[in-house]
Design a protein around this motif. Structure first.
Motif, PDB file in Angstrom:
ATOM      1  N   ARG A 147       0.837  -1.192   0.000  1.00  0.00           N
ATOM      2  CA  ARG A 147       0.000   0.000   0.000  1.00  0.00           C
ATOM      3  C   ARG A 147       0.869   1.238   0.000  1.00  0.00           C
ATOM      4  O   ARG A 147       0.550   2.246  -0.635  1.00  0.00           O
ATOM      5  N   ALA A 148       2.002   1.165   0.702  1.00  0.00           N
ATOM      6  CA  ALA A 148       2.898   2.316   0.752  1.00  0.00           C
ATOM      7  C   ALA A 148       3.403   2.676  -0.634  1.00  0.00           C
ATOM      8  O   ALA A 148       3.525   3.844  -0.987  1.00  0.00           O
ATOM      9  N   GLY A 149       3.718   1.627  -1.447  1.00  0.00           N
ATOM     10  CA  GLY A 149       4.201   1.908  -2.793  1.00  0.00           C
ATOM     11  C   GLY A 149       3.146   2.583  -3.635  1.00  0.00           C
ATOM     12  O   GLY A 149       3.426   3.499  -4.388  1.00  0.00           O
ATOM     13  N   ARG A 150       1.895   2.156  -3.497  1.00  0.00           N
ATOM     14  CA  ARG A 150       0.831   2.795  -4.268  1.00  0.00           C
ATOM     15  C   ARG A 150       0.619   4.220  -3.810  1.00  0.00           C
ATOM     16  O   ARG A 150       0.352   5.115  -4.614  1.00  0.00           O
ATOM     17  N   ASP A 151       0.723   4.461  -2.514  1.00  0.00           N
ATOM     18  CA  ASP A 151       0.581   5.829  -2.019  1.00  0.00           C
ATOM     19  C   ASP A 151       1.669   6.727  -2.578  1.00  0.00           C
ATOM     20  O   ASP A 151       1.426   7.851  -2.998  1.00  0.00           O
ATOM     21  N   PRO A 272      19.650   6.756   0.209  1.00  0.00           N
ATOM     22  CA  PRO A 272      18.912   7.745   1.027  1.00  0.00           C
ATOM     23  C   PRO A 272      17.604   7.168   1.548  1.00  0.00           C
ATOM     24  O   PRO A 272      16.512   7.634   1.202  1.00  0.00           O
ATOM     25  N   LEU A 273      17.692   6.120   2.394  1.00  0.00           N
ATOM     26  CA  LEU A 273      16.475   5.466   2.867  1.00  0.00           C
ATOM     27  C   LEU A 273      15.659   6.365   3.766  1.00  0.00           C
ATOM     28  O   LEU A 273      14.434   6.232   3.854  1.00  0.00           O
ATOM     29  N   HIS A 329      11.068 -10.481  -2.117  1.00  0.00           N
ATOM     30  CA  HIS A 329      10.202  -9.353  -2.481  1.00  0.00           C
ATOM     31  C   HIS A 329      10.976  -8.042  -2.545  1.00  0.00           C
ATOM     32  O   HIS A 329      10.630  -7.153  -3.329  1.00  0.00           O
ATOM     33  N   ALA A 330      12.025  -7.925  -1.739  1.00  0.00           N
ATOM     34  CA  ALA A 330      12.881  -6.750  -1.872  1.00  0.00           C
ATOM     35  C   ALA A 330      13.518  -6.721  -3.258  1.00  0.00           C
ATOM     36  O   ALA A 330      13.621  -5.657  -3.893  1.00  0.00           O
ATOM     37  N   ALA A 381       8.777   1.595  -1.318  1.00  0.00           N
ATOM     38  CA  ALA A 381       8.425   0.210  -1.001  1.00  0.00           C
ATOM     39  C   ALA A 381       9.653  -0.582  -0.577  1.00  0.00           C
ATOM     40  O   ALA A 381       9.574  -1.417   0.337  1.00  0.00           O
ATOM     41  N   PHE A 382      10.805  -0.340  -1.209  1.00  0.00           N
ATOM     42  CA  PHE A 382      12.014  -1.055  -0.797  1.00  0.00           C
ATOM     43  C   PHE A 382      12.401  -0.679   0.624  1.00  0.00           C
ATOM     44  O   PHE A 382      12.829  -1.544   1.409  1.00  0.00           O
TER      45      PHE A 382
END
Length: 396
Positions: A147-151, A272-273, A329-330, A381-382
């Motif tokens: 969901r975070a990636g879609r956001d 830059p995480l 998945h990463a 997402a990563f």
């Protein structure tokens, strides 16, 4: 009958690596035979080429990680040749999937197709192998699985995309003919800018795919390829080992796998995480209006992490035969990042075509921005996947 783990514990490091490389060499040779039996332009040939590349990557990655256990000159030479073969065979598939990705994005941005449903949770990192099978390099990937990636992607589209058809005019992009995937806008009126952009992309990437196909056929018929195939055939029966390969498998392989893991951790530490943890941070768009080199330099550290995640996974396959994939998945998220970055470069290259109509250039600009948003979503997402992996490893 002993399990793979028990038999490996009683073997030397060289025997354990040889067992893995023998299996991959067998997959390579079977895929090569299937490719020859299927014909050059069939679905079976495409699947065989995918399996051929997968085996070549695993052999090459194993030669790199466990190089101290092998004859170094032999390992370096074979790894170089396998890298050439894998990259040559991947070009055609990459052009095909990139075209499909861009035309689908054009269709979505112009309102011709509905948005895909958002995923509501992060996928587990250590799922079953059937669910974790990583997509082939350059192949189509699913939307970033969180969901975070879609956001971070803004729901998969930009409001500016509804204006893709603004403007008219003719130019070098030719008449308004709909490309595959770029359909009619709302109300059934064909979106002029999106249709011309799709047609331009289809011409350019189809030409690139045709050239890549010819290069692949030429490579498969060359003496250089036959030398690689002969080397892999010998690898299936004989492996030149160094004296260090006589050490115990658990200790020796473990130390080399730790080196691969340390490389990965160091590379991730350079990303830059902290910035990627914030959706809509625009980090992937910083160099959107600068030179292409600046954008490539920004993506390069992420591409390097993707490569190291793959090497880490292959090392774990040698160290723990039959175990579930590690950081699966990463790796898929980073595949999505690579695909989006390369698609954005293709859109930018098409936009630099001389004498195209303003509406076409505008549509390509929106498409480029959309793919850079996908890059940003993949980074977000990563970061989520990596944080989850860190928590999993740290848990007692």
């Amino acid at each position: 009958m002993h399990s793979p783990e028990l038999s490996r514990d009683t073997a030397t490091a060289g025997e354990a690596v040889a067992h893995y490389l023998h299996a991959q060499a067998g997959d390579f040779l079977r895929s090569l035979r299937l490719h020859g039996e299927s014909g050059a332009d069939t679905a079976g040939a495409s699947e065989a080429a995918r399996a051929l590349r997968a085996a070549a990557r695993r052999i090459s990655g194993t030669l790199y990680t466990f190089r101290p256990l092998l004859d170094p000159a032999w390992a370096d030479d074979l790894r170089t040749e396998l890298g050439w073969l894998s990259s040559t065979l991947a070009l055609e598939h990459a052009c095909t999937s990139r075209l499909s990705r861009l035309l689908d994005a054009l269709s979505r941005l112009s309102g011709a197709s509905p948005l895909p449903p958002a995923r509501t949770e992060l996928s587990p990192l250590h799922a079953a192998p059937a669910r974790c099978a990583a997509p082939e390099a350059g192949g189509p990937t699913a939307a970033v699985g969180s969901r975070a990636g879609r956001d971070a992607a803004g729901g998969g589209g930009s409001p500016a995309g509804h204006n893709l058809g603004a403007g008219h005019g003719a130019g070098a992009d030719g008449p308004a003919s709909p490309g595959r995937g770029a359909g009619a806008a709302r109300g059934g009126v064909l979106n002029v800018g999106a249709a011309r952009a799709g047609a331009l992309l289809e011409r350019q990437l189809t030409l690139a795919r045709t050239r890549a196909h010819s290069a692949a056929l030429q490579a498969l018929g060359s003496s250089r390829f036959h030398a690689v195939a002969d080397a892999v055939a010998l690898l299936a029966s004989d492996l030149p080992l160094a004296p260090a390969a006589a050490g115990p498998a658990a200790d020796t392989l473990g130390l080399l796998a730790e080196v691969a893991e340390r490389r990965l951790l160091d590379a991730v530490a350079q990303l830059p995480l902290g910035r990627a943890a914030h959706p809509y941070n625009a980090d992937a768009l910083v160099n959107g209006l600068t030179t292409a080199t600046a954008g490539e330099e920004q993506d390069a550290p992420w591409h390097e992490v993707r490569r190291l995640v793959r090497l880490h996974r292959y090392a774990q396959e040698v160290l723990h035969p039959g175990a579930d994939p590690v950081l699966c998945h990463a790796g898929r998220v980073l595949d999505h990042h690579r695909d989006a970055a390369e698609a954005s470069e293709a859109a930018a290259a098409a936009a630099r075509t001389p004498r195209i109509a303003p509406a076409t250039a505008y549509a390509l600009g929106v498409l480029h921005a959309d793919q850079r948003h996908e890059v940003e979503a993949a980074r977000f997402a990563f970061q989520q996947e990596w944080r989850h992996a860190t928590v999993t490893v740290s848990a007692p």
